[in-house]
Design a protein around this motif. Structure first.
Motif, mmCIF file in Angstrom:
data_model
loop_
_atom_site.group_PDB
_atom_site.id
_atom_site.type_symbol
_atom_site.label_atom_id
_atom_site.label_comp_id
_atom_site.label_asym_id
_atom_site.label_seq_id
_atom_site.Cartn_x
_atom_site.Cartn_y
_atom_site.Cartn_z
ATOM 1 N N LYS A 111 31.043 -33.126 13.823
ATOM 2 C CA LYS A 111 32.400 -33.573 13.541
ATOM 3 C C LYS A 111 32.445 -34.906 12.788
ATOM 4 O O LYS A 111 33.133 -35.045 11.781
ATOM 5 C CB LYS A 111 33.186 -33.674 14.854
ATOM 6 C CG LYS A 111 33.363 -32.337 15.569
ATOM 7 C CD LYS A 111 34.097 -32.529 16.885
ATOM 8 C CE LYS A 111 34.274 -31.200 17.623
ATOM 9 N NZ LYS A 111 35.178 -30.288 16.922
ATOM 10 N N ALA A 112 31.729 -35.897 13.294
ATOM 11 C CA ALA A 112 31.741 -37.207 12.641
ATOM 12 C C ALA A 112 31.207 -37.103 11.220
ATOM 13 O O ALA A 112 31.738 -37.716 10.296
ATOM 14 C CB ALA A 112 30.920 -38.206 13.452
ATOM 15 N N GLU A 113 30.154 -36.309 11.051
ATOM 16 C CA GLU A 113 29.558 -36.133 9.726
ATOM 17 C C GLU A 113 30.566 -35.508 8.762
ATOM 18 O O GLU A 113 30.749 -35.970 7.632
ATOM 19 C CB GLU A 113 28.308 -35.255 9.821
ATOM 20 C CG GLU A 113 27.149 -35.868 10.608
ATOM 21 C CD GLU A 113 27.213 -35.584 12.096
ATOM 22 O OE1 GLU A 113 26.159 -35.681 12.750
ATOM 23 O OE2 GLU A 113 28.306 -35.276 12.613
ATOM 24 N N GLN A 114 31.221 -34.436 9.222
ATOM 25 C CA GLN A 114 32.195 -33.731 8.387
ATOM 26 C C GLN A 114 33.344 -34.649 8.006
ATOM 27 O O GLN A 114 33.756 -34.713 6.842
ATOM 28 C CB GLN A 114 32.732 -32.504 9.140
ATOM 29 C CG GLN A 114 31.736 -31.393 9.341
ATOM 30 C CD GLN A 114 31.698 -30.439 8.157
ATOM 31 O OE1 GLN A 114 32.359 -30.647 7.148
ATOM 32 N NE2 GLN A 114 30.900 -29.400 8.276
ATOM 33 N N PHE A 115 33.874 -35.347 8.987
ATOM 34 C CA PHE A 115 35.037 -36.197 8.708
ATOM 35 C C PHE A 115 34.678 -37.313 7.736
ATOM 36 O O PHE A 115 35.428 -37.605 6.809
ATOM 37 C CB PHE A 115 35.607 -36.790 9.992
ATOM 38 C CG PHE A 115 36.889 -37.536 9.755
ATOM 39 C CD1 PHE A 115 38.101 -36.896 9.897
ATOM 40 C CD2 PHE A 115 36.884 -38.867 9.359
ATOM 41 C CE1 PHE A 115 39.291 -37.566 9.635
ATOM 42 C CE2 PHE A 115 38.051 -39.539 9.091
ATOM 43 C CZ PHE A 115 39.271 -38.888 9.238
ATOM 44 N N ALA A 116 33.551 -37.967 7.971
ATOM 45 C CA ALA A 116 33.166 -39.103 7.129
ATOM 46 C C ALA A 116 33.038 -38.688 5.668
ATOM 47 O O ALA A 116 33.511 -39.387 4.764
ATOM 48 C CB ALA A 116 31.857 -39.700 7.629
ATOM 49 N N ASN A 120 36.027 -39.549 2.730
ATOM 50 C CA ASN A 120 35.612 -40.361 1.579
ATOM 51 C C ASN A 120 36.024 -39.701 0.268
ATOM 52 O O ASN A 120 36.469 -40.366 -0.663
ATOM 53 C CB ASN A 120 34.097 -40.580 1.604
ATOM 54 C CG ASN A 120 33.691 -41.836 2.350
ATOM 55 O OD1 ASN A 120 33.515 -42.890 1.753
ATOM 56 N ND2 ASN A 120 33.559 -41.719 3.665
ATOM 57 N N ILE A 121 35.871 -38.388 0.210
ATOM 58 C CA ILE A 121 36.302 -37.642 -0.982
ATOM 59 C C ILE A 121 37.805 -37.790 -1.168
ATOM 60 O O ILE A 121 38.295 -38.021 -2.285
ATOM 61 C CB ILE A 121 35.904 -36.157 -0.870
ATOM 62 C CG1 ILE A 121 34.379 -36.014 -0.895
ATOM 63 C CG2 ILE A 121 36.545 -35.336 -1.983
ATOM 64 C CD1 ILE A 121 33.881 -34.611 -0.587
ATOM 65 N N VAL A 170 34.197 -46.333 7.296
ATOM 66 C CA VAL A 170 33.941 -44.894 7.179
ATOM 67 C C VAL A 170 32.888 -44.628 6.100
ATOM 68 O O VAL A 170 32.083 -43.699 6.218
ATOM 69 C CB VAL A 170 35.250 -44.129 6.895
ATOM 70 C CG1 VAL A 170 34.977 -42.624 6.747
ATOM 71 C CG2 VAL A 170 36.252 -44.341 8.023
ATOM 72 N N ILE A 171 32.853 -45.452 5.052
ATOM 73 C CA ILE A 171 31.804 -45.327 4.024
ATOM 74 C C ILE A 171 30.436 -45.556 4.663
ATOM 75 O O ILE A 171 29.474 -44.828 4.392
ATOM 76 C CB ILE A 171 32.035 -46.329 2.870
ATOM 77 C CG1 ILE A 171 33.253 -45.908 2.039
ATOM 78 C CG2 ILE A 171 30.800 -46.407 1.967
ATOM 79 C CD1 ILE A 171 33.651 -46.932 0.982
ATOM 80 N N LEU A 192 38.478 -45.051 14.580
ATOM 81 C CA LEU A 192 38.384 -45.323 13.138
ATOM 82 C C LEU A 192 38.910 -44.144 12.331
ATOM 83 O O LEU A 192 39.630 -44.309 11.343
ATOM 84 C CB LEU A 192 36.930 -45.611 12.748
ATOM 85 C CG LEU A 192 36.362 -46.975 13.127
ATOM 86 C CD1 LEU A 192 34.850 -46.978 12.936
ATOM 87 C CD2 LEU A 192 36.996 -48.071 12.283
ATOM 88 N N PHE A 193 38.535 -42.926 12.750
ATOM 89 C CA PHE A 193 38.957 -41.737 12.024
ATOM 90 C C PHE A 193 40.462 -41.515 12.146
ATOM 91 O O PHE A 193 41.120 -41.112 11.186
ATOM 92 C CB PHE A 193 38.211 -40.504 12.546
ATOM 93 C CG PHE A 193 36.724 -40.532 12.278
ATOM 94 C CD1 PHE A 193 36.182 -41.395 11.346
ATOM 95 C CD2 PHE A 193 35.862 -39.682 12.961
ATOM 96 C CE1 PHE A 193 34.824 -41.430 11.089
ATOM 97 C CE2 PHE A 193 34.499 -39.701 12.716
ATOM 98 C CZ PHE A 193 33.976 -40.571 11.777
ATOM 99 N N GLN A 194 41.007 -41.764 13.339
ATOM 100 C CA GLN A 194 42.455 -41.615 13.529
ATOM 101 C C GLN A 194 43.204 -42.585 12.619
ATOM 102 O O GLN A 194 44.200 -42.220 11.993
ATOM 103 C CB GLN A 194 42.816 -41.875 14.985
ATOM 104 C CG GLN A 194 44.305 -41.706 15.291
ATOM 105 C CD GLN A 194 44.735 -40.256 15.338
ATOM 106 O OE1 GLN A 194 44.464 -39.574 16.303
ATOM 107 N NE2 GLN A 194 45.386 -39.785 14.302
ATOM 108 N N ALA A 195 42.713 -43.815 12.534
ATOM 109 C CA ALA A 195 43.341 -44.799 11.651
ATOM 110 C C ALA A 195 43.250 -44.350 10.198
ATOM 111 O O ALA A 195 44.196 -44.523 9.426
ATOM 112 C CB ALA A 195 42.673 -46.169 11.825
#
Length: 396
Positions: A111-116, A120-121, A170-171, A192-195
């Motif tokens: 999940k973290a990998e996918q979201f990051a 970014n894209i 996130v980068i 961080l992801f929610q923000a």
């Protein structure tokens, strides 16, 4: 989205197309309907009549007309985006939707990998479109486009410092996932992801219009199943590799306390547990910067439970109530009072500390309860009503 036309005017591109459509036998109202797709300021039928009467306008070639129609049919009626003119914004929205969907999917493990990666894209496309519309050359002499890490450091970055700090974090996570296993570290970066999600939705609306909001297409939900805070705390301690702990520390390196507390950098809520039965119990989520959040924060900071706030043993409380009320009020009546008004559990309860903290606390060290001055005032007021006092004395 695309560059819009001024009210009531046809562009140099549109006039030859209109001439060609008229020659093909299209009716004025059908041409008008086609031209007004995606327009903010629509044209009226008189503009088409003007083209019909102007012999100096040459009809557009068939290929140009076909492409014009195809482009007009490529507008999204909800967002107003056009597949040909707004491709970056379409890709930006889809990338963020994929980021959230992959993180929320119960079938995906990374999940973290996918979201990051996906977020970014999304941010890259969004900022490329912003700078492109500002006239900035987003492609350098080496053929490479501006990096996201470069855009958030520009003096003309259009968003807040908190947003740029969040993107930078996130980068770093994105860079780390290319080389290291994250194992079960998804929860570590959730705030961080929610923000990032909330920042993105706010940014795309601010820069390109409210129609592009993702709120109607995505639901950001926190789900709780038999949540125990002690259990949640333990989850944070396990299954997090050392290199992830090191990365977590690196993310906030160089940030001031004010920047760390910025909700645009890391999303936070206050969890307010309301007193209720098990079937009706729930959580309230309150933004810390709201008036209610600040009040709760002050309570959490300043309301410290101390023995001196609860100075009266049961017998002492009963005597004070009798003196203050002028009525006979025994220790037995006091027991009836705490039962009637549910200020403490019954004797030998499994959780004796579950009291109404306004009136009573449990002392674990010596296994008894003491009461506050507010409790004395409360009972005195209650038994001033004769009917209520009789009801109290009937409590078993």
């Amino acid at each position: 989205m695309v560059k819009r036309n001024s009210a009531g005017a046809l562009t140099d591109e549109e006039r030859p197309v209109v001439k060609a459509l008229l020659k093909k036998g299209w009716r004025n109202q059908d041409i008008q309907h086609l031209l007004n797709k995606g327009r903010v300021a629509t044209i009226n039928s008189a503009r088409i009549t003007e083209v019909k009467a102007d012999a100096s306008i040459t009809a557009a070639p068939k290929d140009d007309v076909d492409f014009f129609i195809r482009k007009k049919d490529a507008y999204d009626p909800v967002t107003g985006l056009n597949l040909y003119d707004d491709e970056r914004l379409i890709r930006a929205r889809e990338a963020m939707m994929l980021a959230v969907q992959s993180f929320n999917s119960p079938t995906l493990r990374f999940k973290a990998e996918q979201f990051a990666v996906q977020s970014n894209i999304a941010w890259t496309y969004l900022l490329h479109e912003h700078y492109s519309r500002k006239g900035v050359d987003i492609v350098g002499k080496d053929g490479r486009s501006l990096l996201l890490s470069q855009m958030i450091k520009r003096h003309d970055f259009p968003l807040s410092k908190g947003v740029s700090n969040n993107i930078a974090a996130v980068i770093k996570i994105r860079d780390a996932v290319e080389h290291k296993l994250f194992r079960r570290s998804d929860e570590k970066f959730f705030s961080l992801f929610q923000a990032s999600c909330l920042n993105f939705d706010e940014a795309i609306c601010e820069l390109f219009g409210d129609r592009l909001s993702l709120k109607s297409e995505l639901s950001f939900a926190l789900q709780f199943a038999k949540l125990r805070f002690a259990h949640m705390t333990e989850l944070q301690k396990h299954d997090v590799p050392e290199h992830i702990e090191a990365l977590d520390a690196e993310l906030e390196k160089g940030l001031s306390e004010e920047e760390k507390a910025d909700l645009s950098y890391k999303f936070r809520v206050v969890y307010l547990l309301e007193s209720a039965t098990k079937s009706k119990s729930h959580f309230d989520f309150v933004r810390p910067d709201s008036a209610e959040g600040k009040e709760i924060h002050n309570i959490l900071e300043k309301r410290v439970i101390a023995d001196e706030h609860y100075p009266y043993k049961p017998g002492q409380a009963a005597k004070l109530i009798a003196d203050r009320s002028g009525k006979r009020f025994s220790s037995h009546n006091h027991m009836q009072a705490w039962k009637r008004y549910k200020v403490r559990p019954k004797s030998k309860a499994k959780q004796p500390e579950q009291t109404n903290k306004d009136y009573c606390i449990f002392h674990k060290a010596h296994g008894d309860y003491t009461y506050s001055a507010a409790w004395v005032d409360f009972v005195v007021e209650k038994i001033s009503d004769a009917d209520e006092f009789e009801a109290l004395k009937a409590t078993k």
